[in-house]
Each structure stands twice: as structure tokens, then as C-alpha cells.
Motif scaffolding. Sequence first.
Motif, short mmCIF file in Angstrom:
data_model
loop_
_atom_site.label_atom_id
_atom_site.label_comp_id
_atom_site.label_asym_id
_atom_site.label_seq_id
_atom_site.Cartn_x
_atom_site.Cartn_y
_atom_site.Cartn_z
N HIS A 34 0.91 -1.09 0.04
CA HIS A 34 -0.06 -0.13 -0.15
C HIS A 34 0.80 1.15 -0.01
N ALA A 35 1.89 1.29 0.58
CA ALA A 35 3.14 2.18 0.77
C ALA A 35 3.50 2.75 -0.60
N HIS A 36 3.70 1.52 -1.37
CA HIS A 36 4.22 1.62 -2.79
C HIS A 36 3.25 2.59 -3.76
N HIS A 37 2.01 2.20 -3.34
CA HIS A 37 0.99 2.77 -4.30
C HIS A 37 0.92 4.08 -3.99
N ARG A 38 1.11 4.63 -2.77
CA ARG A 38 1.11 6.04 -2.08
C ARG A 38 2.28 6.77 -2.63
N ASP A 39 3.40 6.09 -2.68
CA ASP A 39 4.71 6.79 -3.12
C ASP A 39 5.53 5.80 -3.81
N VAL A 40 5.55 6.02 -5.20
CA VAL A 40 6.22 5.14 -6.22
C VAL A 40 7.86 5.05 -6.13
N HIS A 41 8.36 5.62 -5.28
CA HIS A 41 9.83 5.80 -5.18
C HIS A 41 10.62 4.67 -4.22
N GLY A 42 9.73 3.77 -3.85
CA GLY A 42 10.11 2.73 -3.17
C GLY A 42 9.36 1.26 -2.93
N ASN A 43 9.45 0.58 -2.07
CA ASN A 43 9.05 -0.66 -1.94
C ASN A 43 8.42 -1.46 -2.98
N PHE A 44 9.61 -1.87 -3.93
CA PHE A 44 9.40 -2.52 -5.17
C PHE A 44 9.14 -4.01 -5.00
N GLY A 45 9.45 -4.46 -3.92
CA GLY A 45 9.40 -6.01 -3.79
C GLY A 45 8.07 -6.62 -3.59
N PHE A 46 7.68 -7.79 -3.79
CA PHE A 46 6.39 -8.36 -3.70
C PHE A 46 6.25 -9.21 -2.55
N TYR A 47 6.75 -10.33 -2.29
CA TYR A 47 6.65 -11.20 -1.37
C TYR A 47 7.33 -10.81 0.02
N THR A 48 8.52 -9.97 -0.28
CA THR A 48 9.35 -9.57 0.85
C THR A 48 9.73 -8.32 0.79
N SER A 49 10.41 -7.63 1.78
CA SER A 49 10.94 -6.51 1.81
C SER A 49 12.50 -6.73 1.81
N LEU A 50 12.99 -7.75 1.69
CA LEU A 50 14.28 -8.18 1.64
C LEU A 50 15.31 -7.26 0.73
N TRP A 51 14.78 -7.19 -0.68
CA TRP A 51 15.57 -6.54 -1.59
C TRP A 51 15.67 -4.97 -1.46
N ASP A 52 14.27 -4.48 -0.82
CA ASP A 52 14.20 -3.22 -0.59
C ASP A 52 15.19 -2.70 0.44
N ARG A 53 15.10 -3.62 1.49
CA ARG A 53 16.14 -3.25 2.41
C ARG A 53 17.67 -3.43 2.07
N LEU A 54 17.76 -4.13 1.11
CA LEU A 54 19.26 -4.53 0.85
C LEU A 54 19.95 -3.65 -0.14
N PHE A 55 18.86 -2.89 -1.13
CA PHE A 55 19.07 -1.93 -2.16
C PHE A 55 18.76 -0.40 -1.80
N HIS A 56 18.25 -0.48 -0.46
CA HIS A 56 17.96 1.08 0.06
C HIS A 56 16.71 1.67 -0.58
#
Length: 262
Positions: free
Chosen positions: A231-253
Amino acid sequence: MTAACVYPFRLASYLTGYPEKEVIMEAYLERLVNLPLPLLLCLLLLQNLLVFAGALLAGYAMRKWYHVPIQRVTVAAWKIGLLTVLINTVITIAGALLWKHGYIRMTYTSGPVIVGDTLILFFAMDMLMYVFHYVIHHTFLYRAVHALHHEAVNPTPIDLFVLHPVETAGFGILWLLILWSGTYNIWSIIIYLVLNVIFGVAGHLGFEPLQSYPRLNRWAGLILGTSAFHHAHHRDVHGNFGFYTSLWDRLFHTYLPVDREK
């Protein structure tokens, strides 16, 4: 199943050394892919329509259960959603034909391999979809393709299927590439596909059902792609690109903090 139908499978099990249930699964798939193409198309279209209907029923039932308002689905959203179902059916047929001709290989055993293969499929697809999603957001493809999906700032279950055809095909091709890349267990594939629908529905509920369970909500939010995360991604398109996990978003900032109360 009659005795006459069972005996061939028992004989095949004896000759191959595979348990009977594994022989039956492989024989079922072989019979399925050897059906006339129009009949195969109809069956797989029905399957994808059932997934579509089940996902929407589950999603809107969750909104009703949590007393979240249910907006009327527009005719345009229905049309795009059904087009997505049709493209998913084509991807399913492509996968079936690739398996028939030996380009996709599967095993049919039970045991620990199911857990291992499920984890591989889950994290491999999550990583590839993160990359695909990130690229879309940082190229001309966002306006040309992905902006359609982001018309929903506050997503609802139907928005899971409101995708540009290019995007739907892209995700499907990623899935086929993963299957082509190795030999995976059939039960792991089924489990992954079920999880894919569950996470897809959860990401487009438009609210966070885990807010009623603060401790679980906090722990799930550390790794999983929860409803609030997407939901946060739909509100701010600049982050939270992952689907099942937030692992890659945390890893790549690219991780965005989420409001877990929504």
C-alpha cells in the motif's frame, strides 16, 4: 477410480520405482497436455477464471469482514482484469507446451525437496520481480505501461489484475524462465502459485489486516511484503518494489517505512 484404472498406475509404479501417487500425477499432466489445443485452452482458461474469481471473493470478503468500505468495480477495471486472465491463460498454455516438449522439467517426489524447491521459487521470483518492477519505475516503461496499475492510490482487490498487457506478459515470462532454469518439484510449483495469489490479494486489500495482531504485524513487517508494505508503494512510487518480501528493498536501500495501522 476403478480397479481397471488403478492397475496400470500400480504396474508403472512397480516398473519405475516411483510411488503410485507420483506416477498418477505425471500421467495426469501428460494426458492434460495431449488434449486437443482448443480443449486445453478452454480448461486452462476456466482454471485462470477460477483463480480470478477466488482472489476477488477472498479479497472483498476480507474487506467486508474488517468493515472496510467496498467500492463499485468499474467496467473498465473488469475488462482489464479479464484481459489479464486471458494473458495468464496463454502463459499457462506456453508452460504446459514447454513441459510437453522437454524444455521445462519437473519432479514428482514428496519429502524435504518440496520445502527446498518452494523456497528457491519464492525467493528467486521475488528477486526477479523486484528487478523488473524497479526497471519499470525508472524507465519510459512507467508512463507507457505501469502507470495504469498506479491509478489506484488506495488499491482494492480488483487492482491486482488491473495491469497493462505488457506487464502481465513480462511477469509471466519471468515465471517461465525460472521454470526453464532448473528442475523443480510439481508440489513446490503448486505451493508457490498459491502463495503468489495470497500475497497478491494481501498487497491489494487496501488496508492492513495484521493491525489487529500487533506483535505478528511487527514481526511480519520485518521481512514479508505485507498489505501495508505494498500500500505504501501505491502511495509513494519511489520505493517498496518487492512483492513477497521487503528483503531486496532493504538490501538496495529502496525500502519505505510503512504505516501499519492502515
